[in-house]
Design a protein around this motif. Structure first.
Motif, PDB file in Angstrom:
ATOM      1  N   PHE A   1       2.024  10.024  -6.218  1.00 54.75           N
ATOM      2  CA  PHE A   1       0.633  10.141  -5.777  1.00 54.75           C
ATOM      3  C   PHE A   1       0.088   8.785  -5.333  1.00 54.75           C
ATOM      4  N   GLU A   2       0.306   7.752  -6.144  1.00 53.40           N
ATOM      5  CA  GLU A   2      -0.192   6.423  -5.811  1.00 53.40           C
ATOM      6  C   GLU A   2       0.431   5.909  -4.519  1.00 53.40           C
ATOM      7  N   ASN A   3       1.732   6.150  -4.341  1.00 54.27           N
ATOM      8  CA  ASN A   3       2.404   5.700  -3.130  1.00 54.27           C
ATOM      9  C   ASN A   3       1.894   6.447  -1.902  1.00 54.27           C
ATOM     10  N   SER A   4       1.672   7.758  -2.044  1.00 55.24           N
ATOM     11  CA  SER A   4       1.165   8.547  -0.923  1.00 55.24           C
ATOM     12  C   SER A   4      -0.227   8.086  -0.522  1.00 55.24           C
ATOM     13  N   ARG A   5      -1.087   7.856  -1.502  1.00 50.22           N
ATOM     14  CA  ARG A   5      -2.447   7.396  -1.195  1.00 50.22           C
ATOM     15  C   ARG A   5      -2.443   6.008  -0.575  1.00 50.22           C
ATOM     16  N   LEU A   6      -1.594   5.115  -1.098  1.00 48.30           N
ATOM     17  CA  LEU A   6      -1.516   3.758  -0.568  1.00 48.30           C
ATOM     18  C   LEU A   6      -1.060   3.762   0.884  1.00 48.30           C
ATOM     19  N   ASN A   7      -0.065   4.580   1.219  1.00 47.36           N
ATOM     20  CA  ASN A   7       0.421   4.640   2.595  1.00 47.36           C
ATOM     21  C   ASN A   7      -0.600   5.268   3.527  1.00 47.36           C
ATOM     22  N   PHE A   8      -1.369   6.233   3.033  1.00 50.76           N
ATOM     23  CA  PHE A   8      -2.443   6.827   3.833  1.00 50.76           C
ATOM     24  C   PHE A   8      -3.482   5.765   4.191  1.00 50.76           C
ATOM     25  N   LEU A   9      -3.900   4.982   3.185  1.00 44.16           N
ATOM     26  CA  LEU A   9      -4.895   3.937   3.422  1.00 44.16           C
ATOM     27  C   LEU A   9      -4.338   2.843   4.334  1.00 44.16           C
ATOM     28  N   ALA A  10      -3.055   2.496   4.141  1.00 44.82           N
ATOM     29  CA  ALA A  10      -2.446   1.451   4.969  1.00 44.82           C
ATOM     30  C   ALA A  10      -2.351   1.883   6.425  1.00 44.82           C
TER      31      ALA A  10
ATOM     32  N   MET B   1      -4.228   4.139   7.938  1.00 48.30           N
ATOM     33  CA  MET B   1      -5.590   4.192   8.466  1.00 48.30           C
ATOM     34  C   MET B   1      -6.089   2.794   8.818  1.00 48.30           C
ATOM     35  N   PHE B   2      -5.800   1.821   7.974  1.00 47.58           N
ATOM     36  CA  PHE B   2      -6.192   0.434   8.240  1.00 47.58           C
ATOM     37  C   PHE B   2      -5.558  -0.072   9.530  1.00 47.58           C
ATOM     38  N   CYS B   3      -4.258   0.169   9.702  1.00 44.37           N
ATOM     39  CA  CYS B   3      -3.566  -0.311  10.905  1.00 44.37           C
ATOM     40  C   CYS B   3      -4.100   0.341  12.163  1.00 44.37           C
ATOM     41  N   LEU B   4      -4.404   1.629  12.098  1.00 44.80           N
ATOM     42  CA  LEU B   4      -4.943   2.317  13.269  1.00 44.80           C
ATOM     43  C   LEU B   4      -6.330   1.790  13.626  1.00 44.80           C
ATOM     44  N   MET B   5      -7.140   1.521  12.609  1.00 44.08           N
ATOM     45  CA  MET B   5      -8.488   0.996  12.875  1.00 44.08           C
ATOM     46  C   MET B   5      -8.436  -0.406  13.462  1.00 44.08           C
TER      47      MET B   5
ATOM     48  N   PRO C   1       7.218   1.229   7.187  1.00 45.08           N
ATOM     49  CA  PRO C   1       7.249   0.273   8.310  1.00 45.08           C
ATOM     50  C   PRO C   1       6.196   0.521   9.376  1.00 45.08           C
ATOM     51  N   VAL C   2       5.783   1.784   9.579  1.00 43.04           N
ATOM     52  CA  VAL C   2       4.793   2.061  10.613  1.00 43.04           C
ATOM     53  C   VAL C   2       3.477   1.342  10.315  1.00 43.04           C
ATOM     54  N   SER C   3       3.240   1.020   9.041  1.00 40.20           N
ATOM     55  CA  SER C   3       2.014   0.312   8.638  1.00 40.20           C
ATOM     56  C   SER C   3       2.270  -1.164   8.380  1.00 40.20           C
ATOM     57  N   ALA C   4       3.287  -1.722   9.015  1.00 36.41           N
ATOM     58  CA  ALA C   4       3.613  -3.137   8.824  1.00 36.41           C
ATOM     59  C   ALA C   4       2.473  -4.054   9.227  1.00 36.41           C
ATOM     60  N   GLY C   5       1.558  -3.572  10.049  1.00 39.57           N
ATOM     61  CA  GLY C   5       0.429  -4.385  10.470  1.00 39.57           C
ATOM     62  C   GLY C   5      -0.444  -4.851   9.316  1.00 39.57           C
ATOM     63  N   VAL C   6      -0.392  -4.146   8.185  1.00 38.43           N
ATOM     64  CA  VAL C   6      -1.148  -4.589   7.009  1.00 38.43           C
ATOM     65  C   VAL C   6      -0.775  -6.027   6.656  1.00 38.43           C
ATOM     66  N   PHE C   7       0.512  -6.294   6.637  1.00 36.98           N
ATOM     67  CA  PHE C   7       0.977  -7.638   6.292  1.00 36.98           C
ATOM     68  C   PHE C   7       0.780  -8.605   7.460  1.00 36.98           C
ATOM     69  N   GLY C   8       0.981  -8.121   8.678  1.00 39.96           N
ATOM     70  CA  GLY C   8       0.821  -8.983   9.841  1.00 39.96           C
ATOM     71  C   GLY C   8      -0.604  -9.452  10.028  1.00 39.96           C
ATOM     72  N   VAL C   9      -1.581  -8.566   9.804  1.00 36.62           N
ATOM     73  CA  VAL C   9      -2.993  -8.942   9.959  1.00 36.62           C
ATOM     74  C   VAL C   9      -3.376 -10.001   8.932  1.00 36.62           C
ATOM     75  N   LEU C  10      -2.995  -9.778   7.680  1.00 37.06           N
ATOM     76  CA  LEU C  10      -3.320 -10.755   6.635  1.00 37.06           C
ATOM     77  C   LEU C  10      -2.666 -12.106   6.926  1.00 37.06           C
ATOM     78  N   ALA C  11      -1.391 -12.074   7.331  1.00 35.47           N
ATOM     79  CA  ALA C  11      -0.700 -13.329   7.651  1.00 35.47           C
ATOM     80  C   ALA C  11      -1.342 -14.007   8.850  1.00 35.47           C
ATOM     81  N   GLY C  12      -1.759 -13.239   9.855  1.00 30.93           N
ATOM     82  CA  GLY C  12      -2.394 -13.805  11.033  1.00 30.93           C
ATOM     83  C   GLY C  12      -3.699 -14.506  10.703  1.00 30.93           C
ATOM     84  N   PHE C  13      -4.541 -13.875   9.871  1.00 29.24           N
ATOM     85  CA  PHE C  13      -5.793 -14.515   9.465  1.00 29.24           C
ATOM     86  C   PHE C  13      -5.520 -15.809   8.698  1.00 29.24           C
ATOM     87  N   ALA C  14      -4.588 -15.735   7.734  1.00 28.92           N
ATOM     88  CA  ALA C  14      -4.309 -16.908   6.896  1.00 28.92           C
ATOM     89  C   ALA C  14      -3.801 -18.083   7.729  1.00 28.92           C
TER      90      ALA C  14
END
Length: 691
Positions: free
Chosen positions: A390-399, A401-405, A662-675
């Protein structure tokens, strides 16, 4: 800008962004706690499918209204002439819509009087293509201002409509409803999806409106001819989606306003899902799929020996028929099976591994599909394994959604549209219109998925195979779209025996609903319009950027500007040929590829762009370093989790960070880009060159 004015501006931004966050990420995080039913609607599903979208529209509209009132009118802007220009456009647009509707009605009447289907299809598709071409020829220009930014005189409403057409690729028009049909609320535990696409692709426009579009006024824009072609294409797209959905809704519940009433079908689908899960016939199908999966897994233990044994067995059966050239049906089937067998052990391993995985995925209740209205797989109150799922499914859903936004706010071909409006105020208003026109389709897509699933469960499943409607046999010619097979041998279609590809849901809806053939042609034309409109915007932006980087050197004279336009057109042709080749390879499903592009766009562009707009200390070196880092991290995470790459490197396990796909890899890329952007900008701030 005075201090009180700046404070008021940021207070507005903060309030609207807080509301955006609560309605999107807050509502999604607590979706399991919102499973009560109000007015026939599951509250969690309604918020994700409709409520959040309506709030997003409200956020963008309120921001545009407040900001435009604060800024006041633009000095020197010809308001009277601009109003007259818009009135003329309104009249032309009204005539176009009326003529298109009359043309559709005329073809429908002609079909009823015996006009062959091939003529219906030919006339309609030829007419639309001629119309697009004529508008392109009429709008051709060598003037740089007209070519790049359509003269900066596109009204907000029409620019919003063109943006919506540019946005609605084949992924939105064809695959979105199919993805929602297969993935339900949130997708499976292994792959997020479902309503994350609806919330992500609409919520991203709040970021575009509040953080990007009004501030990017020095950007390459859209060609005049493309803009008006996309306006006409949008009308075709929305009619092609609206008519079949409205008809299915009227057929099932007596009301054509599908987004308002399909909630009652959700409850019926939930009841039928429980019946299917308990059905003995469905259990037989599941057991047969599991047996097939075990057989393939057993073959994979000795690929060479299994391949040899299978060939010998087929030849033995053919010899037992008495003649290798026998013409009976069984002998023909055996010869065909022998002909399509893998030619070598490597091919056999690939095919059998894929077949084992496919059969294992089908050896689950509902053919491996999640319950349609249940948010997230697993159980927060179940066993430790179910809680983790459940936690993994919810986390991937949020991730996802974040990448698409965030990716929405970083797509160059989308942002360039807001440079074609005459003023900043019109750009803000244009974003609101864009989201409104996009939301018309995104509110309909979940409705279509629900209505088609109800039609399949209530009227198709349980029918004898020899009584299935004609559209089943027609679409089953392409196994990637539809597969039906009598797995348990009872000659009755079970739900698990029916495999529908995501693209089929939209394409087959007119036939599922029993509509005239002209509506099927309209849907095909809508898919073509969606593909062409997005391709226009993408290719134009890429070609313009290439020509700009290679040829442009500050302010240029008229002759150089004309050569620059010619370079842009040549670059567009080259990029189009490359894109056509890549698309022909079909490396993955269209919905997955489009989602991946949003991760890449968000990670590569958004950190540097937003910091460059709002942080005065951002330097050019910092922006470039952040872009390269964000893109590099995202590409690395996607590549290192590819099975072929991990196999070649001898890596064990899945390589996922915190279980994010992997489809939500942008989560890590966005954070790294800002930093990295912030860090490098601080280090290079002395004598800096602003971004």
């Amino acid at each position: 800008m005075t201090l009180p004015t700046a404070t008021h501006r940021w207070r507005l931004h903060a309030g609207l962004l807080t509301l955006w966050f609560l309605v999107s990420f807050g509502a999604a995080f607590y979706a399991r706690d919102l499973q009560m039913v109000v007015a026939s609607w599951p509250v969690d599903f309604w918020i994700a499918a409709q409520g959040s979208v309506l709030v997003f529209i409200g956020i963008v509209a309120v921001f545009a209204w407040v900001a435009n009132r604060r800024d006041g009118s633009v000095p020197g802007f010809d308001t009277v002439g601009y109003s007259a220009y818009k009135s003329k456009l309104h009249r032309r647009f009204g005539w176009y819509v009326l003529c298109l509707v009359l043309f559709l009605l005329g073809l429908a009447v002609a079909e009823q009087f015996g006009l062959p289907k091939v003529w219906v299809a030919g006339i309609f598709l030829f007419s639309t293509l001629v119309m697009y071409a004529a508008m392109g020829v009429y709008g051709r220009t060598a003037d740089a201002s007209e070519y790049y930014v359509a003269g900066r005189r596109i009204p907000a409403m029409y620019n919003g409509m063109a943006t919506a057409a540019d946005w609605m690729s084949a992924a939105s028009f064809i695959s979105m409803a199919g993805g929602l049909y297969l993935q339900g609320f949130s997708g499976s535990g292994g792959q997020a999806g479902g309503l994350a696409y609806v919330m992500g692709w609409t919520g991203g426009f709040c970021l575009v409106a509040l953080l990007v579009a009004p501030y990017l006024r020095r950007f390459l824009g859209g060609m005049r001819a493309v803009t008006w072609t996309q306006v006409t294409q949008y009308v075709v797209i929305i009619l092609a989606f609206l008519i079949p959905v409205s008809w299915l809704s009227y057929k099932q519940v007596g009301n054509p306003l599908a987004p308002l009433v399909y909630g009652q079908q959700l409850q019926k689908i939930a009841a039928m899902e429980h019946q299917l899960i308990d059905s003995p016939a469905e259990h037989e199908v599941i057991e047969e799929y599991a047996r097939r999966a075990r057989n393939f897994e057993k073959k994979l233990l000795d690929v060479e020996g299994s391949l040899q044994n299978d060939r010998q067995e087929l030849r033995r059966q053919l010899r037992a028929l008495g003649d290798m050239k026998a013409d009976d049906e069984h002998a023909i089937a055996l010869r065909h099976e022998l002909a399509i067998m893998p030619k070598d052990a490597k091919t056999a391993r690939e095919q059998w591994s894929r077949a084992a995985a496919d059969n294992l995925a089908m050896a689950k209740p509902l053919g491996g599909m999640p319950a349609h209205s249940t948010p997230f797989s697993g159980d927060p109150d179940g066993t430790p394994e179910q809680k983790a799922e459940f936690e993994n499914s919810r986390l991937n859903f949020l991730a996802l959604m974040f990448c698409l936004m965030v990716g929405t706010a970083g797509l160059p071909h989308l942002l360039t549209r807001y440079y074609t409006t005459p003023t900043v105020a019109e750009a803000r208003t244009s974003v609101a219109w864009s989201l409104f026109f996009i939301a018309l389709l995104y509110l309909l897509a979940p409705a279509l998925a629900v209505l088609v699933k109800y039609e399949v469960m209530a009227h198709l499943v349980g029918q004898p195979f020899d009584s299935l409607p004609s559209w089943v046999a027609q679409w089953a010619r392409d196994p990637s779209l539809l597969t039906v097979s009598d797995v348990n041998g009872d000659h009755i279609l079970q739900f698990a025996e029916l495999r529908m590809g995501p693209d089929l849901i939209m394409l087959a809806t007119p036939e599922i609903g029993g509509l005239p053939y002209v509506v099927s042609v309209l849907v095909a034309a809508g898919g073509l319009a969606a593909a062409l409109s997005t391709a226009d915007g993408l290719l134009l932006t890429i070609g313009n950027a290439m020509a700009h980087d290679v040829y442009f050197e500050g302010d240029s004279d008229k002759a150089q500007a004309m050569r620059r336009v010619m370079w842009s057109k040549f670059a567009l042709l080259v990029v189009a040929l490359i894109a056509a080749y890549v698309a022909a390879q079909r490396p993955a499903g269209i919905l997955y590829l489009v989602s991946t592009s949003f991760s890449l766009a968000g990670a590569a562009f958004v950190p540097a762009m937003t910091l460059g707009i709002f942080w005065k200390s951002c330097t050019r070196m910092g922006a470039v370093s952040g872009m390269l880092t964000g893109l590099g991290v995202t590409l690395y995470y996607m590549a290192i989790n590819m099975p072929s790459v991990r196999g070649a490197l001898g890596l064990m396990g899945d390589g996922l960070w915190w279980g994010i796909q992997p489809v939500s890899a942008g989560v890590f890329g966005v954070l790294a880009g800002f930093a990295v952007t912030v860090l490098v900008s601080l280090l290079t701030h002395e004598g800096r060159n602003p971004a």
